[in-house]
Write a protein that holds these residues in place. Structure first.
Motif, PDB file in Angstrom:
ATOM      1  N   LEU A  43      -4.087   9.129 -10.078  1.00  0.00           N
ATOM      2  CA  LEU A  43      -2.664   9.379 -10.256  1.00  0.00           C
ATOM      3  C   LEU A  43      -1.851   8.421  -9.391  1.00  0.00           C
ATOM      4  N   PHE A  44      -0.806   7.845  -9.996  1.00  0.00           N
ATOM      5  CA  PHE A  44       0.064   6.905  -9.300  1.00  0.00           C
ATOM      6  C   PHE A  44       1.501   7.163  -9.723  1.00  0.00           C
ATOM      7  N   PHE A  45       2.402   7.188  -8.741  1.00  0.00           N
ATOM      8  CA  PHE A  45       3.811   7.447  -9.028  1.00  0.00           C
ATOM      9  C   PHE A  45       4.674   6.575  -8.137  1.00  0.00           C
ATOM     10  N   ASN A  46       5.660   5.889  -8.758  1.00  0.00           N
ATOM     11  CA  ASN A  46       6.594   5.063  -7.999  1.00  0.00           C
ATOM     12  C   ASN A  46       7.782   4.696  -8.880  1.00  0.00           C
ATOM     13  N   ASP A  47       8.963   4.668  -8.288  1.00  0.00           N
ATOM     14  CA  ASP A  47      10.178   4.257  -9.003  1.00  0.00           C
ATOM     15  C   ASP A  47      10.368   5.033 -10.299  1.00  0.00           C
ATOM     16  N   ASN A  48      10.055   6.341 -10.273  1.00  0.00           N
ATOM     17  CA  ASN A  48      10.198   7.200 -11.454  1.00  0.00           C
ATOM     18  C   ASN A  48       9.337   6.749 -12.633  1.00  0.00           C
ATOM     19  N   TYR A  49       8.172   6.214 -12.304  1.00  0.00           N
ATOM     20  CA  TYR A  49       7.163   5.900 -13.323  1.00  0.00           C
ATOM     21  C   TYR A  49       5.830   6.494 -12.879  1.00  0.00           C
ATOM     22  N   LEU A 146      -2.518  -5.800  -9.827  1.00  0.00           N
ATOM     23  CA  LEU A 146      -1.843  -6.963  -9.251  1.00  0.00           C
ATOM     24  C   LEU A 146      -0.333  -6.931  -9.459  1.00  0.00           C
ATOM     25  N   ASP A 147       0.161  -5.892 -10.108  1.00  0.00           N
ATOM     26  CA  ASP A 147       1.594  -5.829 -10.406  1.00  0.00           C
ATOM     27  C   ASP A 147       2.187  -4.517  -9.885  1.00  0.00           C
ATOM     28  N   GLU A 148       2.193  -3.466 -10.715  1.00  0.00           N
ATOM     29  CA  GLU A 148       2.856  -2.224 -10.335  1.00  0.00           C
ATOM     30  C   GLU A 148       2.221  -1.553  -9.121  1.00  0.00           C
ATOM     31  N   LYS A 149       0.892  -1.540  -9.051  1.00  0.00           N
ATOM     32  CA  LYS A 149       0.251  -0.919  -7.887  1.00  0.00           C
ATOM     33  C   LYS A 149       0.498  -1.727  -6.617  1.00  0.00           C
ATOM     34  N   LYS A 150       0.542  -3.024  -6.760  1.00  0.00           N
ATOM     35  CA  LYS A 150       0.847  -3.880  -5.614  1.00  0.00           C
ATOM     36  C   LYS A 150       2.228  -3.541  -5.050  1.00  0.00           C
ATOM     37  N   LYS A 151       3.195  -3.357  -5.930  1.00  0.00           N
ATOM     38  CA  LYS A 151       4.539  -2.978  -5.482  1.00  0.00           C
ATOM     39  C   LYS A 151       4.530  -1.580  -4.855  1.00  0.00           C
ATOM     40  N   PHE A 174      -3.920  -9.189   0.393  1.00  0.00           N
ATOM     41  CA  PHE A 174      -2.495  -9.348   0.662  1.00  0.00           C
ATOM     42  C   PHE A 174      -2.137  -8.667   1.975  1.00  0.00           C
ATOM     43  N   ILE A 175      -1.270  -9.313   2.746  1.00  0.00           N
ATOM     44  CA  ILE A 175      -0.763  -8.765   3.996  1.00  0.00           C
ATOM     45  C   ILE A 175       0.736  -8.498   3.827  1.00  0.00           C
ATOM     46  N   LEU A 176       1.180  -7.341   4.282  1.00  0.00           N
ATOM     47  CA  LEU A 176       2.585  -6.967   4.157  1.00  0.00           C
ATOM     48  C   LEU A 176       3.432  -7.772   5.145  1.00  0.00           C
ATOM     49  N   GLN A 177       4.507  -8.363   4.621  1.00  0.00           N
ATOM     50  CA  GLN A 177       5.408  -9.172   5.429  1.00  0.00           C
ATOM     51  C   GLN A 177       6.600  -8.343   5.911  1.00  0.00           C
ATOM     52  N   GLU A 178       7.365  -8.909   6.817  1.00  0.00           N
ATOM     53  CA  GLU A 178       8.517  -8.201   7.373  1.00  0.00           C
ATOM     54  C   GLU A 178       9.556  -7.874   6.323  1.00  0.00           C
ATOM     55  N   ASN A 179       9.614  -8.668   5.248  1.00  0.00           N
ATOM     56  CA  ASN A 179      10.588  -8.417   4.181  1.00  0.00           C
ATOM     57  C   ASN A 179      10.126  -7.350   3.189  1.00  0.00           C
ATOM     58  N   GLY A 180       8.954  -6.747   3.451  1.00  0.00           N
ATOM     59  CA  GLY A 180       8.464  -5.668   2.598  1.00  0.00           C
ATOM     60  C   GLY A 180       7.677  -6.108   1.387  1.00  0.00           C
ATOM     61  N   SER A 181       7.344  -7.387   1.300  1.00  0.00           N
ATOM     62  CA  SER A 181       6.541  -7.882   0.182  1.00  0.00           C
ATOM     63  C   SER A 181       5.196  -8.376   0.693  1.00  0.00           C
ATOM     64  N   TYR A 182       4.235  -8.508  -0.220  1.00  0.00           N
ATOM     65  CA  TYR A 182       2.897  -8.950   0.150  1.00  0.00           C
ATOM     66  C   TYR A 182       2.762 -10.470   0.025  1.00  0.00           C
ATOM     67  N   GLN A 183       1.977 -11.034   0.926  1.00  0.00           N
ATOM     68  CA  GLN A 183       1.604 -12.444   0.844  1.00  0.00           C
ATOM     69  C   GLN A 183       0.092 -12.541   0.820  1.00  0.00           C
TER      70      GLN A 183
END
Length: 228
Positions: A43-49, A146-151, A174-183
């Motif tokens: 089960l996965f839930f995010n951004d009302n999806y 690599l898309d929705e779960k990554k977010k 991927f490592i989480l950056q200070e801006n909240g995104s993965y690199q």
């Protein structure tokens, strides 16, 4: 918003790839609390999806999933005396906003979640800290891994995220950056000093034999590294 579910959950055909569907948190709870739902359902839930992975584990997914659990054990046996706990498959919730069922869940250090009688069988992120690392084994779900779960994992604040591409024998870290995104990175932060290419070489051994023989090769390789 039109919700995905009212009083009962929809039927999902066994040959149908899972899709993200518009949903509310209450829709998610219908699935989570359904006593008839198999524990292996993701089960996965995010951004009302909502994403419901109804499929059972295939041989390739199960073999790779168990392999990486063994690799965690071997790495910590050779390189650190830190407390670590592998809780792969356990449901993670940030109530009312996010939920996920990662294939791999690794806690390092103190503050590992503990279950008590009468509590829901999940990791409540209002009570416990986030894991140091989570991962997904991408057999049939690589695109969403690599898309929705990554977010989703970035939104949860997970410091490190792995996607294991079983067919291509690749590992995306991927490592989480200070801006909240993965690199994407070439070396793990949670398993400090572990080159990602070594994981990919281990996957190649998996394709040539079994997960136990691949794990044995990994153990021999890191043993030589630790002796240097």
């Amino acid at each position: 918003m039109t919700t995905l579910i009212s009083q009962t959950r929809p039927k999902v055909k066994s040959n149908q790839f899972p899709k993200w569907q518009p949903a509310t948190w209450e829709d998610y709870l219908v699935y989570r609390d359904d006593p008839k739902l198999d524990d292996r359902v993701g089960l996965f839930f995010n951004d009302n999806y909502l994403f419901v992975d109804m499929g059972n584990e295939g041989i390739n997914h199960a073999r790779a999933n168990n392999l990486f659990t063994m690799l965690f054990f071997m790495w910590f046996s050779y390189f650190t005396d830190q407390v670590a706990d592998s809780l792969g498959g356990c449901l993670i919730e940030k109530p009312n906003t996010q939920a996920a069922s990662p294939d791999l869940v690794l806690y390092i250090g103190e503050g590992v979640p503990q279950w008590q009688e009468g509590e829901p069988r999940l990791i409540d992120l209002n009570k416990w800290r986030v894991p140091n690392l989570v991962g997904e084994v991408g057999d049939t779900t690589l695109a969403t891994d690599l898309d929705e779960k990554k977010k989703l994992y970035a939104d949860l604040g997970i410091p490190e995220y792995w996607v294991i591409d079983v067919k291509a024998q690749r590992v995306f870290a991927f490592i989480l950056q200070e801006n909240g995104s993965y690199q994407q990175v070439e070396e793990s932060m949670a398993l400090a000093g572990l080159p990602i290419v070594l994981l990919e070489e281990t996957l190649e051994r998996l394709n040539q034999g079994t997960n136990i023989s691949a794990a044995s090769w990994f153990a021999q390789t890191i043993a030589s590294l630790s002796a240097e």
